[in-house]
Design a protein around this motif. Structure first.
Motif, PDB file in Angstrom:
ATOM      1  N   ASP A   3      46.076  38.019  28.644  1.00 36.68           N
ATOM      2  CA  ASP A   3      45.136  37.036  28.109  1.00 36.68           C
ATOM      3  C   ASP A   3      44.206  36.594  29.240  1.00 36.68           C
ATOM      4  O   ASP A   3      44.661  36.041  30.238  1.00 36.68           O
ATOM      5  CB  ASP A   3      45.933  35.843  27.559  1.00 36.68           C
ATOM      6  N   VAL A   4      42.899  36.846  29.094  1.00 36.83           N
ATOM      7  CA  VAL A   4      41.958  36.492  30.161  1.00 36.83           C
ATOM      8  C   VAL A   4      41.122  35.258  29.811  1.00 36.83           C
ATOM      9  O   VAL A   4      40.092  35.003  30.436  1.00 36.83           O
ATOM     10  CB  VAL A   4      41.023  37.677  30.504  1.00 36.83           C
ATOM     11  N   ARG A   5      41.581  34.483  28.850  1.00 36.35           N
ATOM     12  CA  ARG A   5      40.887  33.243  28.516  1.00 36.35           C
ATOM     13  C   ARG A   5      41.216  32.152  29.547  1.00 36.35           C
ATOM     14  O   ARG A   5      42.020  32.364  30.460  1.00 36.35           O
ATOM     15  CB  ARG A   5      41.277  32.787  27.111  1.00 36.35           C
ATOM     16  N   SER A   6      40.626  30.999  29.358  1.00 34.93           N
ATOM     17  CA  SER A   6      40.872  29.904  30.296  1.00 34.93           C
ATOM     18  C   SER A   6      42.301  29.397  30.164  1.00 34.93           C
ATOM     19  O   SER A   6      42.972  29.626  29.149  1.00 34.93           O
ATOM     20  CB  SER A   6      39.904  28.750  30.014  1.00 34.93           C
ATOM     21  N   ARG A  48      48.973  35.282  31.109  1.00 38.28           N
ATOM     22  CA  ARG A  48      47.594  34.898  31.449  1.00 38.28           C
ATOM     23  C   ARG A  48      47.182  35.548  32.772  1.00 38.28           C
ATOM     24  O   ARG A  48      47.946  35.565  33.739  1.00 38.28           O
ATOM     25  CB  ARG A  48      47.462  33.376  31.562  1.00 38.28           C
ATOM     26  N   VAL A  49      45.968  36.092  32.778  1.00 42.53           N
ATOM     27  CA  VAL A  49      45.397  36.677  33.986  1.00 42.53           C
ATOM     28  C   VAL A  49      44.467  35.642  34.625  1.00 42.53           C
ATOM     29  O   VAL A  49      43.524  35.187  33.997  1.00 42.53           O
ATOM     30  CB  VAL A  49      44.606  37.960  33.670  1.00 42.53           C
ATOM     31  N   LYS A  50      44.760  35.288  35.870  1.00 43.84           N
ATOM     32  CA  LYS A  50      43.917  34.336  36.584  1.00 43.84           C
ATOM     33  C   LYS A  50      42.756  35.073  37.247  1.00 43.84           C
ATOM     34  O   LYS A  50      42.837  36.263  37.554  1.00 43.84           O
ATOM     35  CB  LYS A  50      44.737  33.593  37.635  1.00 43.84           C
ATOM     36  N   ASP A  79      40.267  38.599  25.195  1.00 50.42           N
ATOM     37  CA  ASP A  79      39.639  37.319  25.482  1.00 50.42           C
ATOM     38  C   ASP A  79      39.447  36.625  24.137  1.00 50.42           C
ATOM     39  O   ASP A  79      40.310  36.736  23.273  1.00 50.42           O
ATOM     40  CB  ASP A  79      38.332  37.508  26.273  1.00 50.42           C
ATOM     41  N   ASN A  80      38.331  35.938  23.950  1.00 51.07           N
ATOM     42  CA  ASN A  80      38.147  35.225  22.681  1.00 51.07           C
ATOM     43  C   ASN A  80      37.584  36.089  21.560  1.00 51.07           C
ATOM     44  O   ASN A  80      38.111  36.086  20.454  1.00 51.07           O
ATOM     45  CB  ASN A  80      37.233  34.005  22.877  1.00 51.07           C
ATOM     46  N   THR A  81      36.507  36.831  21.862  1.00 46.32           N
ATOM     47  CA  THR A  81      35.779  37.444  20.751  1.00 46.32           C
ATOM     48  C   THR A  81      35.238  38.845  21.008  1.00 46.32           C
ATOM     49  O   THR A  81      34.461  39.340  20.199  1.00 46.32           O
ATOM     50  CB  THR A  81      34.574  36.560  20.361  1.00 46.32           C
ATOM     51  N   GLU A  84      35.679  43.336  31.561  1.00 49.02           N
ATOM     52  CA  GLU A  84      35.612  43.237  33.022  1.00 49.02           C
ATOM     53  C   GLU A  84      37.011  43.370  33.629  1.00 49.02           C
ATOM     54  O   GLU A  84      37.218  44.089  34.603  1.00 49.02           O
ATOM     55  CB  GLU A  84      34.998  41.899  33.409  1.00 49.02           C
ATOM     56  N   CYS A  85      37.971  42.682  33.025  1.00 52.01           N
ATOM     57  CA  CYS A  85      39.348  42.761  33.516  1.00 52.01           C
ATOM     58  C   CYS A  85      39.897  44.171  33.334  1.00 52.01           C
ATOM     59  O   CYS A  85      40.533  44.729  34.228  1.00 52.01           O
ATOM     60  CB  CYS A  85      40.220  41.752  32.774  1.00 52.01           C
ATOM     61  N   GLY A  86      39.644  44.768  32.162  1.00 51.87           N
ATOM     62  CA  GLY A  86      40.121  46.117  31.896  1.00 51.87           C
ATOM     63  C   GLY A  86      39.577  47.123  32.897  1.00 51.87           C
ATOM     64  O   GLY A  86      40.306  47.972  33.408  1.00 51.87           O
TER      65      GLY A  86
END
Length: 318
Positions: free
Chosen positions: A35-38, A52-54, A78-80, A116-118
């Protein structure tokens, strides 16, 4: 180096619900869900087992417990995010619109985080990195019962996790076992309105409503003859789809008789070969295992549906 692929919500749902003797979520190298959300969004709710990924100084920090090289499935959300072309642009995370960006462009900023994370992880694994299509918003809207605030999962808790039936036709047809068919929460969460019971046991639901229950009592044996029932099964499922009902097809273990019925339905409905139907159902439920007698009968069904034998059941796939 890995590549990025989009992961439909149904695909993640089915990944979460695979079983051997226990849920496959108990296997440490089975699924890495990121999960890369806040932090605030993650703490409010996230998909079960997600880590969660910081992000620090434009670098995504993968949890130390994760060894991507050994993981079979890596899913990032992420979200959407809804397409792989989305990119992460500079943003000061300010809600003000001083830079002239529209609300839509701000959504694209958030959507790009999973990609971006991927991309930052592609050198860590040979397996495709899956980007959840529609992100958390779409997945949690469809599968609200897989939302949680739980952060740490103990091995015993994963051992006790009760998988749901796998999804064959999105929001319409599910494939499961007798225990799942008897679970009131699963019936409610999936909004099940009809049962196709292909086992000797009698389930607790729809017993007083013959229009919502089709019970085919046959043994899971090499001698059992399922062909005479296949047209009836396909007709029953078709009628309930027209009524916009959600259908659960199940057998005792959910790996042989019910899988044979689902294969027959897909062959009939889509006018496709046993081989093609098999590949699709195998992707949805990786422990499906119709017995050899049913496979031979499904080949007969293929000839009835398509007018000829297309599939070679001597292939090791079967």
């Amino acid at each position: 180096m890995a590549r990025l692929v989009l992961c439909e919500p149904i695909e993640l749902y089915n990944i979460l619900n695979q079983v051997t003797k226990l849920s496959r979520l108990t296997e440490p190298n089975y699924l890495c869900l990121l999960d890369v959300r806040s932090k605030k969004e993650y703490d409010e709710s996230h998909v079960i087992t997600a880590l969660r990924v910081k992000k620090k100084a434009d670098t995504y920090l993968i949890p130390e417990s994760v060894d991507l090289e050994c993981v079979e499935y890596c899913v990032v959300y992420d979200n959407t995010t809804s397409h792989l072309e989305a990119t992460l642009k500079d943003d000061d995370d300010d809600d003000d619109d001083d830079d002239g960006k529209s609300a839509d462009s701000r959504e694209e900023l958030v959507a790009g985080a999973a990609i971006e994370c991927g991309r930052a992880m592609t050198h860590l694994t040979r397996h495709p990195i899956r980007i959840l299509k529609g992100g958390y918003e779409r997945f949690s809207a469809i599968y609200h019962f897989f939302r949680t605030q739980k952060i740490i999962w103990m091995p015993q808790e994963l051992d006790e996790f009760q998988p749901y039936p796998v999804e064959i036709v999105p929001g319409k047809i599910y494939l499961g076992n007798f225990v799942q068919a008897c679970n009131p929460k699963i019936q409610k969460d999936l909004k099940i309105k009809a049962h196709v019971n292909i086992s000797m046991e009698t389930g607790p639901f729809f017993l007083d409503d013959a229009d919502k229950l089709l019970h085919i009592q046959i043994e899971d044996s090499l001698e059992a003859n399922i062909v005479p029932f296949l047209r009836h099964i396909c007709h029953f499922i078709g009628i309930h789809l027209q009524l916009d009902s959600v259908i659960l097809v199940f057998s005792t273990l959910g790996i042989s008789r019910s899988c044979a019925a689902i294969l027959a339905y897909l062959m009939h409905q889509n006018e496709q070969s046993l081989k093609r139907s098999w590949a699709y159902v195998k992707k949805c439920k990786n422990n499906m295992r119709p017995n050899r007698g049913f496979v031979a009968q499904l080949l007969e069904w293929e000839k009835i549906v398509l007018g000829d034998f297309i599939t070679d059941i001597s292939d090791p796939l079967y």
